[in-house]
Motif scaffolding. Structure first.
Motif, mmCIF file in Angstrom:
data_model
loop_
_atom_site.group_PDB
_atom_site.id
_atom_site.type_symbol
_atom_site.label_atom_id
_atom_site.label_comp_id
_atom_site.label_asym_id
_atom_site.label_seq_id
_atom_site.Cartn_x
_atom_site.Cartn_y
_atom_site.Cartn_z
ATOM 1 N N LEU A 23 0.835 -1.209 0.000
ATOM 2 C CA LEU A 23 0.000 0.000 0.000
ATOM 3 C C LEU A 23 0.863 1.250 0.000
ATOM 4 O O LEU A 23 1.881 1.335 0.695
ATOM 5 N N LEU A 24 0.422 2.210 -0.776
ATOM 6 C CA LEU A 24 1.052 3.517 -0.867
ATOM 7 C C LEU A 24 -0.085 4.532 -0.843
ATOM 8 O O LEU A 24 -0.813 4.687 -1.819
ATOM 9 N N GLY A 25 -0.276 5.167 0.302
ATOM 10 C CA GLY A 25 -1.377 6.119 0.420
ATOM 11 C C GLY A 25 -2.745 5.490 0.223
ATOM 12 O O GLY A 25 -3.625 6.097 -0.369
ATOM 13 N N GLY A 26 -2.916 4.257 0.695
ATOM 14 C CA GLY A 26 -4.213 3.599 0.643
ATOM 15 C C GLY A 26 -4.500 2.801 -0.619
ATOM 16 O O GLY A 26 -5.549 2.170 -0.727
ATOM 17 N N LYS A 27 -3.595 2.828 -1.598
ATOM 18 C CA LYS A 27 -3.749 2.047 -2.820
ATOM 19 C C LYS A 27 -2.463 1.273 -3.052
ATOM 20 O O LYS A 27 -1.396 1.683 -2.601
ATOM 21 N N THR A 28 -2.570 0.178 -3.805
ATOM 22 C CA THR A 28 -1.368 -0.597 -4.096
ATOM 23 C C THR A 28 -0.448 0.174 -5.052
ATOM 24 O O THR A 28 -0.904 1.032 -5.816
ATOM 25 N N VAL A 29 0.824 -0.159 -4.998
ATOM 26 C CA VAL A 29 1.812 0.481 -5.878
ATOM 27 C C VAL A 29 1.427 0.276 -7.341
ATOM 28 O O VAL A 29 1.475 1.226 -8.137
ATOM 29 N N ILE A 30 1.019 -0.939 -7.724
ATOM 30 C CA ILE A 30 0.682 -1.192 -9.126
ATOM 31 C C ILE A 30 -0.546 -0.407 -9.556
ATOM 32 O O ILE A 30 -0.599 0.112 -10.678
ATOM 33 N N LEU A 31 -1.536 -0.273 -8.692
ATOM 34 C CA LEU A 31 -2.721 0.513 -9.049
ATOM 35 C C LEU A 31 -2.363 1.990 -9.186
ATOM 36 O O LEU A 31 -2.805 2.656 -10.114
ATOM 37 N N ARG A 32 -1.533 2.489 -8.296
ATOM 38 C CA ARG A 32 -1.083 3.889 -8.400
ATOM 39 C C ARG A 32 -0.302 4.117 -9.692
ATOM 40 O O ARG A 32 -0.461 5.131 -10.356
ATOM 41 N N THR A 33 0.558 3.153 -10.048
ATOM 42 C CA THR A 33 1.318 3.266 -11.298
ATOM 43 C C THR A 33 0.373 3.291 -12.493
ATOM 44 O O THR A 33 0.500 4.138 -13.384
ATOM 45 N N TYR A 34 -0.584 2.385 -12.516
ATOM 46 C CA TYR A 34 -1.556 2.329 -13.609
ATOM 47 C C TYR A 34 -2.326 3.649 -13.702
ATOM 48 O O TYR A 34 -2.414 4.252 -14.782
ATOM 49 N N GLU A 35 -2.878 4.100 -12.587
ATOM 50 C CA GLU A 35 -3.685 5.320 -12.591
ATOM 51 C C GLU A 35 -2.879 6.556 -12.998
ATOM 52 O O GLU A 35 -3.371 7.395 -13.754
ATOM 53 N N SER A 36 -1.654 6.669 -12.496
ATOM 54 C CA SER A 36 -0.864 7.849 -12.849
ATOM 55 C C SER A 36 -0.494 7.837 -14.325
ATOM 56 O O SER A 36 -0.450 8.892 -14.970
ATOM 57 N N THR A 37 -0.268 6.650 -14.883
ATOM 58 C CA THR A 37 0.038 6.554 -16.311
ATOM 59 C C THR A 37 -1.184 6.927 -17.140
ATOM 60 O O THR A 37 -1.082 7.700 -18.101
ATOM 61 N N VAL A 38 -2.346 6.425 -16.775
ATOM 62 C CA VAL A 38 -3.593 6.799 -17.460
ATOM 63 C C VAL A 38 -3.813 8.305 -17.360
ATOM 64 O O VAL A 38 -4.142 8.974 -18.345
ATOM 65 N N ASN A 39 -3.608 8.854 -16.158
ATOM 66 C CA ASN A 39 -3.890 10.272 -15.920
ATOM 67 C C ASN A 39 -2.967 11.231 -16.663
ATOM 68 O O ASN A 39 -3.282 12.419 -16.778
ATOM 69 N N GLN A 96 7.560 1.112 -15.945
ATOM 70 C CA GLN A 96 7.864 0.171 -14.868
ATOM 71 C C GLN A 96 6.741 0.147 -13.823
ATOM 72 O O GLN A 96 6.216 1.190 -13.433
ATOM 73 N N GLY A 97 6.402 -1.050 -13.367
ATOM 74 C CA GLY A 97 5.300 -1.234 -12.432
ATOM 75 C C GLY A 97 5.521 -0.612 -11.072
ATOM 76 O O GLY A 97 4.583 -0.359 -10.325
ATOM 77 N N ASP A 98 6.779 -0.348 -10.730
ATOM 78 C CA ASP A 98 7.070 0.226 -9.418
ATOM 79 C C ASP A 98 7.426 1.714 -9.520
ATOM 80 O O ASP A 98 8.176 2.237 -8.718
ATOM 81 N N GLU A 99 6.841 2.391 -10.501
ATOM 82 C CA GLU A 99 7.026 3.831 -10.647
ATOM 83 C C GLU A 99 5.657 4.507 -10.611
ATOM 84 O O GLU A 99 5.086 4.861 -11.649
ATOM 85 N N PRO A 100 5.124 4.709 -9.411
ATOM 86 C CA PRO A 100 3.746 5.182 -9.278
ATOM 87 C C PRO A 100 3.534 6.677 -9.520
ATOM 88 O O PRO A 100 2.407 7.158 -9.379
ATOM 89 N N PHE A 101 4.568 7.391 -9.920
ATOM 90 C CA PHE A 101 4.417 8.839 -10.089
ATOM 91 C C PHE A 101 4.771 9.261 -11.511
ATOM 92 O O PHE A 101 5.627 10.114 -11.730
ATOM 93 N N ALA A 102 4.109 8.673 -12.496
ATOM 94 C CA ALA A 102 4.368 8.998 -13.900
ATOM 95 C C ALA A 102 4.128 10.483 -14.137
ATOM 96 O O ALA A 102 3.144 11.052 -13.649
ATOM 97 N N GLN A 103 5.032 11.089 -14.880
ATOM 98 C CA GLN A 103 4.959 12.521 -15.169
ATOM 99 C C GLN A 103 4.645 12.736 -16.650
ATOM 100 O O GLN A 103 5.345 12.216 -17.518
#
Length: 126
Positions: A23-39, A96-103
């Motif tokens: 968990l990273l801020g209430g969500k899994t690392v992979i979900l955060r990575t996916y969402e930030s990439t989509v966003n 990469q799946g462990d990069e949850p802060f896509a820019q």
């Protein structure tokens, strides 16, 4: 040009097992990575490619797109190659799946390299 982001994700990391499900801020690392990439809004499609039912379910149960691969890959790039072999895409980016802060800016800069002459020289052909 159709641009796809592929996120290779395996559950069995050697140094930090189950890292992507932490968990990273209430969500899994992979979900955060996916969402930030989509966003970032720079891809036509974002897909997690995994050998893990748990990761697959984490993404799809949260409205994301995931595909299963075989377990025997040596690298994330191999996992992606299996997944995209029958897909219609002009550009495939390995996020990469462990990069949850896509820019957005960094990904736009990368994609810009595929415009014009530079892109013509480095295109992969099937």
């Amino acid at each position: 040009m159709k641009k796809i982001a592929m996120i290779p994700a395996r559950i069995g990391a050697t140094r930090f097992p189950r890292k992507l499900m932490q968990l990273l801020g209430g969500k899994t690392v992979i979900l955060r990575t996916y969402e930030s990439t989509v966003n970032t809004g720079v891809f036509d499609e974002v897909i997690v490619v995994t050998d893990s039912d748990e990761i697959f379910n984490e993404i799809t149960s949260n409205g994301g797109k995931a595909v299963m691969s075989i377990k025997e890959h040596e690298s994330g790039s191999d996992r992606i190659a299996e997944a995209v072999k029958d897909m219609d895409a002009d550009i495939v980016v390995n996020v990469q799946g462990d990069e949850p802060f896509a820019q957005r800016a960094a990904l736009e800069k990368l994609l810009k390299e595929f415009d014009g002459e530079a892109g013509k020289k480095c295109r992969w052909r099937r």
